[in-house]
Design an enzyme around this catalytic site. Structure first.
Site, PDB file in Angstrom:
ATOM      1  CB  ILE A 141      -0.968   0.020   1.206  1.00  0.00           C
ATOM      2  CG1 ILE A 141      -0.220  -0.005   2.537  1.00  0.00           C
ATOM      3  CG2 ILE A 141      -1.951  -1.131   1.124  1.00  0.00           C
ATOM      4  CD1 ILE A 141      -1.128   0.102   3.754  1.00  0.00           C
ATOM      5  CG  ASP A 142      -0.212   4.393  -2.509  1.00  0.00           C
ATOM      6  OD1 ASP A 142       0.425   3.592  -3.207  1.00  0.00           O
ATOM      7  OD2 ASP A 142      -1.252   4.957  -2.874  1.00  0.00           O
ATOM      8  CE  LYS A 143       6.346   9.323   3.105  1.00  0.00           C
ATOM      9  NZ  LYS A 143       7.213  10.388   2.554  1.00  0.00           N
ATOM     10  CB  THR A 145      -2.527   4.014   2.002  1.00  0.00           C
ATOM     11  OG1 THR A 145      -2.785   4.722   0.793  1.00  0.00           O
ATOM     12  CG2 THR A 145      -3.758   3.247   2.412  1.00  0.00           C
ATOM     13  NE  ARG A 242      -3.319   8.744  -3.238  1.00  0.00           N
ATOM     14  CZ  ARG A 242      -2.077   8.962  -2.834  1.00  0.00           C
ATOM     15  NH1 ARG A 242      -1.256   7.948  -2.577  1.00  0.00           N
ATOM     16  NH2 ARG A 242      -1.632  10.196  -2.703  1.00  0.00           N
TER      17      ARG A 242
END
Length: 301
Positions: A141-143, A145, A242
């Protein structure tokens, strides 16, 4: 008898990387080779790695910046940053057995070493805590998130868990806070073709191509202006949730990339992206058990 090559131990949770020295005569020293092989790393940083005893030959002998180039050999090196911005939020282990570990990641923490972060990453934190050099993230998962991330503890089982995600056999639920959209009927399914955007770390929509991403959206609660959404990604494209909500004119709160890229200072921790990987469900390919995990974190209207 099969000979086992020596492997350097972890240093502060960081595993050594390995690079092969090809047969050629252009380099006088290994330092020269490393500077040209990895131009994105400054010559000064390579000198620091030599001085901090972070570069070894394949027999685990320490090398210096004056060590002569030796073709057809391996060199081990450790990633090193002179300074990293501390991420002042803890992670929490939700579940662990002999095969996997499920971790609740805070906002602002990158999963794996990249760019400006090595020690301040979830993987290095966990390797340092567990002293397990084989720990590997099964998905990402993204930084920006927060929420659940699964790691495999043993290389022999890594492919089985990775295949779960490749086969879309993992049910993932996310929560997000965004503007309330009374014009949408829920559940709402959105399908779009996502591809690399500009800047390179963003994604864009190509309306001419066949959809390659899909998300089901439900509204959990709302008031006049804002809503809490349940997002069920069917696919797993980069920044999918997103981009999908931004396309619906309800970008996720505090998103620094969509609809407009906003450069946020590394030490700014007061506006976390309101996106949370809330739940994971799957049938364990090794034990056969049905497993369900839920993040201890929450988002509030």
């Amino acid at each position: 008898m099969t000979l086992i090559e020596p492997v350097p131990p972890m240093k502060n949770g960081v595993s050594a990387s390995r690079v092969f020295l090809p047969a050629q005569t252009n380099y006088l020293t290994i330092y020269d080779f490393l500077c040209q092989q990895f131009p994105h790393i400054s010559a000064q940083e390579w000198l620091l790695r030599f001085h901090h005893q972070l570069i070894f030959d394949q027999n685990l002998n320490q090398l210096t910046e004056d060590t002569l180039y030796q073709a057809n050999c391996f060199v081990f090196y450790y990633r090193f940053l002179a300074y990293e911005m501390p991420v002042p939020f803890p992670h929490h282990v939700v579940f662990e057995n002999e095969y996997i570990m499920v971790v609740d990641k805070p906002h602002f923490l990158t999963i794996s070493p990249t760019g400006k972060y090595v020690q301040e990453t979830l993987l290095v934190r966990l390797k340092h805590e567990t002293q397990n050099p084989h720990l590997t993230p099964i998905h990402r998962i993204d930084k920006d998130t927060a929420g659940l991330v699964m790691f495999c503890k043993q290389p022999a089982y890594r492919a089985a868990y990775q295949q779960l995600f490749a086969d879309r056999a993992v049910q993932k639920h996310y929560h997000a806070i965004a503007a309330y959209a009374p014009h949408l009927e829920f559940p709402h399914t959105i399908k779009l073709h996502l591809c690399k955007g500009e800047p390179f770390y963003t994604m864009r929509i190509d309306a001419e191509e066949k959809p390659n991403s899909e998300t089901v959206i439900e509204c959990l609660s709302h008031h006049a202006q804002r809503a809490k959404y349940l997002l069920k990604p069917i696919t797993g494209k980069q920044h999918q949730l997103r981009v999908h909500l931004n396309h619906l004119k309800i970008p996720i709160e505090n998103d620094p990339l969509y609809p407009i890229v906003k450069h946020v200072a590394d030490d700014c921790f007061d506006r976390p992206l309101q996106l949370l990987a809330k739940q994971l469900e799957f049938k364990d390919p090794v034990t056969g058990q049905f497993l369900q995990f839920e993040s201890q974190q929450d988002l509030h209207l």
